[in-house]
Design a protein around this motif. Structure first.
Motif, short mmCIF file in Angstrom:
data_model
loop_
_atom_site.label_atom_id
_atom_site.label_comp_id
_atom_site.label_asym_id
_atom_site.label_seq_id
_atom_site.Cartn_x
_atom_site.Cartn_y
_atom_site.Cartn_z
N MET A 1 0.84 -1.19 0.00
CA MET A 1 0.00 0.00 0.00
C MET A 1 0.88 1.25 0.00
O MET A 1 1.86 1.31 0.72
CB MET A 1 -0.91 0.00 1.23
N LYS A 2 0.52 2.20 -0.82
CA LYS A 2 1.27 3.45 -0.86
C LYS A 2 0.31 4.63 -0.68
O LYS A 2 -0.89 4.53 -0.96
CB LYS A 2 2.05 3.59 -2.17
N ILE A 3 0.88 5.72 -0.23
CA ILE A 3 0.12 6.94 -0.03
C ILE A 3 0.61 7.96 -1.04
O ILE A 3 1.78 8.34 -1.05
CB ILE A 3 0.30 7.49 1.39
N ILE A 4 -0.31 8.38 -1.91
CA ILE A 4 -0.01 9.37 -2.94
C ILE A 4 -0.66 10.67 -2.51
O ILE A 4 -1.84 10.70 -2.15
CB ILE A 4 -0.56 8.93 -4.30
N ALA A 5 0.09 11.76 -2.51
CA ALA A 5 -0.44 13.03 -2.04
C ALA A 5 -0.21 14.13 -3.08
O ALA A 5 0.74 14.07 -3.85
CB ALA A 5 0.22 13.41 -0.71
N VAL A 6 -1.11 15.09 -3.06
CA VAL A 6 -1.07 16.20 -4.02
C VAL A 6 -0.81 17.50 -3.27
O VAL A 6 -1.48 17.80 -2.28
CB VAL A 6 -2.40 16.30 -4.80
N GLY A 7 0.15 18.25 -3.74
CA GLY A 7 0.41 19.56 -3.18
C GLY A 7 -0.14 20.66 -4.08
O GLY A 7 -0.35 20.46 -5.26
N MET A 8 -0.39 21.82 -3.50
CA MET A 8 -0.80 23.01 -4.26
C MET A 8 -2.01 22.75 -5.17
O MET A 8 -2.00 23.09 -6.34
CB MET A 8 0.39 23.51 -5.09
N ASN A 9 -3.06 22.17 -4.58
CA ASN A 9 -4.23 21.84 -5.39
C ASN A 9 -5.42 22.76 -5.13
O ASN A 9 -6.52 22.51 -5.63
CB ASN A 9 -4.64 20.38 -5.17
N TYR A 10 -5.25 23.80 -4.31
CA TYR A 10 -6.27 24.82 -4.10
C TYR A 10 -5.60 26.19 -4.25
O TYR A 10 -4.55 26.44 -3.65
CB TYR A 10 -6.89 24.69 -2.69
N ARG A 11 -6.20 27.06 -5.04
CA ARG A 11 -5.55 28.32 -5.38
C ARG A 11 -5.24 29.18 -4.16
O ARG A 11 -4.15 29.75 -4.06
CB ARG A 11 -6.43 29.11 -6.37
N LEU A 12 -6.17 29.28 -3.23
CA LEU A 12 -5.93 30.13 -2.06
C LEU A 12 -4.83 29.57 -1.18
O LEU A 12 -4.07 30.32 -0.56
CB LEU A 12 -7.21 30.33 -1.26
N HIS A 13 -4.71 28.24 -1.14
CA HIS A 13 -3.62 27.64 -0.38
C HIS A 13 -2.28 27.90 -1.07
O HIS A 13 -1.26 28.11 -0.41
CB HIS A 13 -3.83 26.14 -0.22
N CYS A 14 -2.29 27.89 -2.40
CA CYS A 14 -1.06 28.24 -3.14
C CYS A 14 -0.60 29.64 -2.75
O CYS A 14 0.60 29.88 -2.53
CB CYS A 14 -1.30 28.16 -4.64
N ASP A 171 -4.42 1.52 -2.05
CA ASP A 171 -3.64 2.76 -2.10
C ASP A 171 -4.52 3.94 -1.68
O ASP A 171 -5.75 3.93 -1.90
CB ASP A 171 -3.11 3.02 -3.51
N LEU A 172 -3.90 4.96 -1.09
CA LEU A 172 -4.63 6.14 -0.63
C LEU A 172 -4.17 7.36 -1.41
O LEU A 172 -2.98 7.54 -1.65
CB LEU A 172 -4.40 6.37 0.86
N LEU A 173 -5.13 8.20 -1.78
CA LEU A 173 -4.84 9.43 -2.49
C LEU A 173 -5.28 10.62 -1.65
O LEU A 173 -6.48 10.84 -1.45
CB LEU A 173 -5.56 9.44 -3.84
N TYR A 174 -4.32 11.38 -1.12
CA TYR A 174 -4.59 12.63 -0.41
C TYR A 174 -4.63 13.73 -1.46
O TYR A 174 -3.65 13.96 -2.17
CB TYR A 174 -3.49 12.91 0.61
N THR A 175 -5.76 14.42 -1.58
CA THR A 175 -6.04 15.24 -2.76
C THR A 175 -5.68 16.72 -2.62
O THR A 175 -5.99 17.51 -3.51
CB THR A 175 -7.51 15.11 -3.16
N GLY A 176 -5.02 17.10 -1.54
CA GLY A 176 -4.62 18.49 -1.38
C GLY A 176 -5.44 19.21 -0.32
O GLY A 176 -6.56 18.82 -0.01
N THR A 177 -4.87 20.28 0.20
CA THR A 177 -5.50 21.00 1.31
C THR A 177 -5.92 22.40 0.88
O THR A 177 -5.23 23.05 0.09
CB THR A 177 -4.54 21.08 2.51
N PRO A 178 -7.05 22.88 1.37
CA PRO A 178 -7.46 24.26 1.10
C PRO A 178 -6.72 25.24 2.01
O PRO A 178 -5.88 24.86 2.82
CB PRO A 178 -8.97 24.24 1.41
N VAL A 179 -7.04 26.52 1.85
CA VAL A 179 -6.41 27.55 2.67
C VAL A 179 -6.77 27.33 4.14
O VAL A 179 -7.81 26.76 4.48
CB VAL A 179 -6.89 28.94 2.20
N GLY A 180 -5.86 27.74 5.04
CA GLY A 180 -6.16 27.69 6.46
C GLY A 180 -5.32 26.73 7.27
O GLY A 180 -5.68 26.39 8.39
N VAL A 181 -4.18 26.29 6.74
CA VAL A 181 -3.33 25.38 7.51
C VAL A 181 -2.74 26.11 8.71
O VAL A 181 -2.64 27.33 8.73
CB VAL A 181 -2.21 24.79 6.61
#
Length: 205
Positions: A1-14, A171-181
């Motif tokens: 099992m692998k964890i695939i993650a996406v960075g910079m996938n919400y404009r305001l978070h970018c 497998d798990l796909l983390y799809t990115g975070t919105p603004v507010g971290v």
């Protein structure tokens, strides 16, 4: 099992963390090892090697079929459930590694850095690209988003990633975070919601 993650996938978070950088033209992908998984409501222990650990609340998708070079129009067939997860980031280390031009997997892939909630079958959701999710800390909402605001939707991400590596069941796909971290502190109580259903509940130690 692998964890695939996406960075910079919400404009305001970018804009929040990468002001001045262009919006990516393709999904920004990184991986976490399976030892990063934190599940079943177990507590997250802040590691000794960093001074600031940030929460990044995300929609997480579970892969349910083996697939390679998946067409975007068929990607929906390859996942069966979603939940809320936290991509914990050792932020001070990330800043250091980025400034030095070095890889920053260690600040993302450390043990227990991928908290995961209870799974909701996709059949219960009208549209995976119109889901509200949020994180509450100590009873106060600190981050919220909607998957309709993604730069790259779930099916596009799956099609893109499957060009490079075979997707496998579980497998798990983390799809990115919105603004507010923001940072977590010892004693915090974290609760994650998909729409209005609580699917994630654990403490920071």
């Amino acid at each position: 099992m692998k964890i695939i993650a996406v960075g910079m996938n919400y404009r305001l978070h970018c804009e929040e963390l990468h002001a001045g950088e262009p919006v990516p033209e393709d999904p920004v992908i990184f991986m976490k090892p399976d030892s990063a998984i934190l599940k079943d409501g177990k507590p997250f222990f802040i590691p000794d090697f960093c001074g600031q650990v940030d929460y990044e609340t995300e929609l997480v998708v579970r892969i349910s079929r083996l697939g390679k070079n998946i067409s975007e129009r068929f990607a929906r067939r390859y996942y069966d459930a979603v939940t809320v997860g936290i991509d914990f980031t050792a932020r001070d280390l990330q800043r250091k590694f980025r400034a030095e031009g070095k890889p920053w997997e260690l600040c993302k892939g450390f043990d227990n850095s991928a908290a995961i909630g209870e799974w909701i079958p996709v059949e219960r959701l009208a549209d995976i690209q119109n889901i509200r999710f949020r994180l509450d800390i100590d009873g106060k909402t600190v981050q919220q988003g909607n998957t309709c605001d993604m730069i790259f939707n779930v099916d596009r991400i799956i099609a893109y990633v499957s060009q490079f590596c075979t997707l496998k069941i579980g497998d798990l796909l983390y799809t990115g975070t919105p603004v507010g971290v923001g940072p977590v502190q010892i004693g915090n109580h974290l609760e994650g919601y998909l729409e209005d259903e609580k699917v994630l509940d654990f403490n920071i130690r």
